[in-house]
Design a protein around this motif. Structure first.
Motif, PDB file in Angstrom:
ATOM      1  N   GLY A   1     -38.890  75.857 -11.048  1.00  0.00           N
ATOM      2  CA  GLY A   1     -39.201  74.458 -10.783  1.00  0.00           C
ATOM      3  C   GLY A   1     -40.298  74.323  -9.743  1.00  0.00           C
ATOM      4  N   PHE A   2     -40.254  75.145  -8.690  1.00  0.00           N
ATOM      5  CA  PHE A   2     -41.358  75.182  -7.722  1.00  0.00           C
ATOM      6  C   PHE A   2     -42.678  75.490  -8.431  1.00  0.00           C
ATOM      7  CE2 PHE A   2     -38.784  76.556  -3.676  1.00  0.00           C
ATOM      8  CZ  PHE A   2     -38.154  75.328  -3.686  1.00  0.00           C
ATOM      9  N   ALA A   3     -42.632  76.499  -9.304  1.00  0.00           N
ATOM     10  CA  ALA A   3     -43.839  76.910 -10.018  1.00  0.00           C
ATOM     11  C   ALA A   3     -44.380  75.787 -10.896  1.00  0.00           C
ATOM     12  CB  ALA A   3     -43.549  78.151 -10.864  1.00  0.00           C
ATOM     13  N   HIS A   4     -43.480  75.054 -11.523  1.00  0.00           N
ATOM     14  CA  HIS A   4     -43.922  73.922 -12.341  1.00  0.00           C
ATOM     15  C   HIS A   4     -44.607  72.873 -11.474  1.00  0.00           C
ATOM     16  CE1 HIS A   4     -43.109  69.794 -13.861  1.00  0.00           C
ATOM     17  NE2 HIS A   4     -43.701  70.295 -14.930  1.00  0.00           N
ATOM     18  N   HIS A   5     -44.002  72.541 -10.340  1.00  0.00           N
ATOM     19  CA  HIS A   5     -44.614  71.535  -9.463  1.00  0.00           C
ATOM     20  C   HIS A   5     -45.991  71.963  -8.987  1.00  0.00           C
ATOM     21  CE1 HIS A   5     -45.288  68.680  -6.258  1.00  0.00           C
ATOM     22  NE2 HIS A   5     -45.415  69.679  -5.410  1.00  0.00           N
ATOM     23  N   ASP A   6     -46.143  73.236  -8.659  1.00  0.00           N
ATOM     24  CA  ASP A   6     -47.427  73.728  -8.153  1.00  0.00           C
ATOM     25  C   ASP A   6     -48.447  73.977  -9.255  1.00  0.00           C
ATOM     26  OD1 ASP A   6     -46.310  73.576  -5.688  1.00  0.00           O
ATOM     27  OD2 ASP A   6     -46.269  75.720  -5.274  1.00  0.00           O
ATOM     28  N   GLY A   7     -48.069  73.757 -10.502  1.00  0.00           N
ATOM     29  CA  GLY A   7     -49.006  73.937 -11.610  1.00  0.00           C
ATOM     30  C   GLY A   7     -49.197  75.366 -12.048  1.00  0.00           C
TER      31      GLY A   7
ATOM     32  N   ARG B   1     -51.130  76.890 -15.529  1.00  0.00           N
ATOM     33  CA  ARG B   1     -52.337  77.734 -15.399  1.00  0.00           C
ATOM     34  C   ARG B   1     -52.192  79.067 -16.105  1.00  0.00           C
ATOM     35  NH1 ARG B   1     -52.238  75.546 -10.077  1.00  0.00           N
ATOM     36  NH2 ARG B   1     -51.287  77.421  -9.228  1.00  0.00           N
ATOM     37  N   LEU B   2     -50.965  79.440 -16.458  1.00  0.00           N
ATOM     38  CA  LEU B   2     -50.796  80.686 -17.202  1.00  0.00           C
ATOM     39  C   LEU B   2     -51.406  80.545 -18.600  1.00  0.00           C
ATOM     40  CD1 LEU B   2     -47.125  81.884 -16.517  1.00  0.00           C
ATOM     41  CD2 LEU B   2     -49.227  83.097 -15.943  1.00  0.00           C
ATOM     42  N   PRO B   3     -52.139  81.560 -19.078  1.00  0.00           N
ATOM     43  CA  PRO B   3     -52.610  81.516 -20.466  1.00  0.00           C
ATOM     44  C   PRO B   3     -51.426  81.348 -21.410  1.00  0.00           C
ATOM     45  CG  PRO B   3     -53.670  83.305 -19.269  1.00  0.00           C
ATOM     46  CD  PRO B   3     -52.589  82.778 -18.374  1.00  0.00           C
ATOM     47  N   ARG B   4     -51.602  80.534 -22.434  1.00  0.00           N
ATOM     48  CA  ARG B   4     -50.498  80.208 -23.328  1.00  0.00           C
ATOM     49  C   ARG B   4     -49.900  81.454 -23.992  1.00  0.00           C
ATOM     50  NH1 ARG B   4     -49.864  76.806 -20.531  1.00  0.00           N
ATOM     51  NH2 ARG B   4     -50.143  74.569 -20.801  1.00  0.00           N
ATOM     52  N   ARG B   5     -50.734  82.380 -24.371  1.00  0.00           N
ATOM     53  CA  ARG B   5     -50.214  83.599 -25.002  1.00  0.00           C
ATOM     54  C   ARG B   5     -49.362  84.390 -24.026  1.00  0.00           C
ATOM     55  NH1 ARG B   5     -55.050  86.285 -28.710  1.00  0.00           N
ATOM     56  NH2 ARG B   5     -55.208  84.546 -30.222  1.00  0.00           N
ATOM     57  N   ARG B   6     -49.798  84.433 -22.786  1.00  0.00           N
ATOM     58  CA  ARG B   6     -49.039  85.183 -21.792  1.00  0.00           C
ATOM     59  C   ARG B   6     -47.706  84.483 -21.508  1.00  0.00           C
ATOM     60  NH1 ARG B   6     -51.233  86.744 -15.715  1.00  0.00           N
ATOM     61  NH2 ARG B   6     -49.406  87.943 -15.049  1.00  0.00           N
ATOM     62  N   LEU B   7     -47.733  83.165 -21.436  1.00  0.00           N
ATOM     63  CA  LEU B   7     -46.508  82.416 -21.197  1.00  0.00           C
ATOM     64  C   LEU B   7     -45.511  82.619 -22.331  1.00  0.00           C
ATOM     65  CD1 LEU B   7     -45.029  80.261 -19.429  1.00  0.00           C
ATOM     66  CD2 LEU B   7     -46.113  78.530 -20.875  1.00  0.00           C
ATOM     67  N   VAL B   8     -45.986  82.486 -23.555  1.00  0.00           N
ATOM     68  CA  VAL B   8     -45.106  82.663 -24.711  1.00  0.00           C
ATOM     69  C   VAL B   8     -44.597  84.097 -24.789  1.00  0.00           C
ATOM     70  CG1 VAL B   8     -45.011  82.629 -27.235  1.00  0.00           C
ATOM     71  CG2 VAL B   8     -46.154  80.778 -26.002  1.00  0.00           C
TER      72      VAL B   8
ATOM     73  N   ALA C   1     -40.041  75.094 -21.870  1.00  0.00           N
ATOM     74  CA  ALA C   1     -39.828  73.660 -21.670  1.00  0.00           C
ATOM     75  C   ALA C   1     -40.734  73.086 -20.589  1.00  0.00           C
ATOM     76  CB  ALA C   1     -38.366  73.391 -21.322  1.00  0.00           C
ATOM     77  N   LEU C   2     -40.934  73.828 -19.492  1.00  0.00           N
ATOM     78  CA  LEU C   2     -41.775  73.336 -18.405  1.00  0.00           C
ATOM     79  C   LEU C   2     -43.218  73.802 -18.530  1.00  0.00           C
ATOM     80  CD1 LEU C   2     -39.446  73.596 -15.276  1.00  0.00           C
ATOM     81  CD2 LEU C   2     -39.793  71.689 -16.849  1.00  0.00           C
ATOM     82  N   GLY C   3     -43.424  74.986 -19.116  1.00  0.00           N
ATOM     83  CA  GLY C   3     -44.790  75.483 -19.268  1.00  0.00           C
ATOM     84  C   GLY C   3     -45.626  74.635 -20.197  1.00  0.00           C
ATOM     85  N   PHE C   4     -44.983  73.993 -21.170  1.00  0.00           N
ATOM     86  CA  PHE C   4     -45.698  73.134 -22.106  1.00  0.00           C
ATOM     87  C   PHE C   4     -45.420  71.658 -21.842  1.00  0.00           C
ATOM     88  CE2 PHE C   4     -45.662  77.193 -24.266  1.00  0.00           C
ATOM     89  CZ  PHE C   4     -46.902  77.238 -24.872  1.00  0.00           C
ATOM     90  N   ALA C   5     -44.920  71.357 -20.649  1.00  0.00           N
ATOM     91  CA  ALA C   5     -44.618  69.967 -20.314  1.00  0.00           C
ATOM     92  C   ALA C   5     -45.909  69.163 -20.193  1.00  0.00           C
ATOM     93  CB  ALA C   5     -43.846  69.899 -18.998  1.00  0.00           C
ATOM     94  N   PRO C   6     -45.949  67.955 -20.750  1.00  0.00           N
ATOM     95  CA  PRO C   6     -47.124  67.098 -20.570  1.00  0.00           C
ATOM     96  C   PRO C   6     -47.195  66.586 -19.143  1.00  0.00           C
ATOM     97  CG  PRO C   6     -45.395  65.913 -21.735  1.00  0.00           C
ATOM     98  CD  PRO C   6     -44.921  67.329 -21.593  1.00  0.00           C
ATOM     99  N   VAL C   7     -48.359  66.095 -18.764  1.00  0.00           N
ATOM    100  CA  VAL C   7     -48.537  65.561 -17.419  1.00  0.00           C
ATOM    101  C   VAL C   7     -47.814  64.234 -17.319  1.00  0.00           C
ATOM    102  CG1 VAL C   7     -50.736  66.696 -17.075  1.00  0.00           C
ATOM    103  CG2 VAL C   7     -50.690  64.423 -18.103  1.00  0.00           C
TER     104      VAL C   7
END
Length: 355
Positions: A176-182, A186-193, A236-242
């Motif tokens: 959750g901290f990471a989501h708040h800080d963006g 900023r992680l590349p989508r392929r790396r996140l997935v 869920a949070l990595g692809f969350a809209p703004v």
């Protein structure tokens, strides 16, 4: 500006918790790991509060958290004292639950959901200290709870429940901290997935090979729960809209504004409905039993929200309302002044003007 997507996630999470506790459907714990999602969302909001208010954010969060517990304690604690609970100083934990507050036989089951407030309180108190460390060493900070949980599991340790839960849900709070800080965006989508897929594969393998007493219920498999839920939160949070200013659905608004009331009251209601049904020989299992119980549970939870939900408004500094999310009243229009007659230049100079 609120992020309506996060509000939607929280609304789904609280509904899933009530449905799971009402039905016992194990698949729900895998399809939507609600408690981990709730801790992750709370971590994101806590980081935002610390950025706005500094260490005082902890006091603000506790001020919003505790009044709903006190409202329930005013009823539950005297009821337990009258039915056999011994009085000692530990009863004060019902006011500030840094430990599990004491309960008697029926209270131990009906009020068991208070563990969430206990863990939430500790996360809130520690967050002003942990957030700077996380921002200096984010990857290591997130990894620590999962490593600790793996050591506890593999070595067969039985730590204090607070330590166990810090390891189980601490990673979600830090995500959750990471989501708040963006950081997740900023992680590349392929790396996140890819990271989420790897964690999900590890979690699924552990779950499949280490079923608990209720089969594949994640609540009985802490390590599998943490890994699987981490994958879910990353997506869920990595692809969350703004955040958007769009007006939310009324039901989503109500569920968010009354989430704590629903969470605290739904378990005692479920226990009471089930015991009354058993006492009167009504079915409580199977489609029929689940069906009538769920209808009654929803009705009684709604009643509890109407009776006690306003406490959440009071704690948040909002005007208490019976049902939140209504359309704000438009301010009354100022009365229209009568038209002022036009005055000619000659009239202004004192000359008589014929009409």
């Amino acid at each position: 500006m609120r992020n309506r997507y996060l509000d939607l996630l929280r609304a789904i999470a609280i509904v899933r918790v009530v449905v799971y506790h009402s039905t016992g459907w194990v698949a729900l714990t895998i399809a939507f790991p609600a408690m981990t999602v709730m801790f992750a969302l709370a971590g994101s909001l806590m980081a935002a509060s610390i950025d706005r208010c500094g260490p005082l954010a902890a006091e603000r969060r506790l001020r919003r958290l505790l009044p709903s517990l006190w409202a329930m304690s005013v009823i539950a604690v005297p009821a337990m004292l009258c039915t056999g609970l011994a009085w000692d100083w530990k009863v004060l934990y019902w006011a500030f639950p840094i430990q599990d507050p004491p309960a008697n036989g029926w209270g131990s089951m009906a009020l068991s959901a208070t563990w969430y407030l206990r863990d939430f309180l500790w996360f809130v108190l520690l967050s002003p200290l942990v957030l700077p460390v996380f921002r200096r060493l984010p990857k290591l900070s997130v990894a620590v709870p999962y490593v600790v949980l793996a050591v506890i599991t593999l070595c067969g340790l039985t730590p204090h429940p607070i330590v166990r839960d810090m390891a189980l849900y601490g990673g979600a709070w830090l995500l959750g901290f990471a989501h708040h800080d963006g950081m997740l965006h900023r992680l590349p989508r392929r790396r996140l997935v890819g990271l989420a897929a790897g964690l999900a594969a590890l979690g699924a393998a552990w779950i499949a090979t280490h079923p608990g007493p209720r089969g594949y219920d994640l609540n009985d498999i802490p390590l599998g729960n943490a890994l699987w839920s981490a994958a879910f939160v990353l997506i869920a949070l990595g692809f969350a809209p703004v955040a958007t200013a769009a007006r939310p659905r009324r039901l989503v608004t109500i569920l968010n504004a009354r989430a704590l009331t629903i969470y605290l009251w739904h378990v005692p209601i479920i226990v009471a409905v089930t015991r009354i049904g058993e006492t009167h020989g009504l079915p409580v299992r199977g489609p029929v039993g689940i069906g009538w119980r769920f209808a009654v549970i929803v009705a009684l939870v709604t009643l509890a929200v109407l009776l006690f939900g306003w406490v959440e408004d009071f704690a948040a500094g909002r005007l208490p309302v019976l049902v939140p999310g209504g359309r704000p009243r438009r301010p009354a229009e100022a009365p229209v002044s009568p038209a002022i007659p036009r005055v000619s230049h000659r009239a202004a100079m004192g000359e008589t003007v014929r009409t």
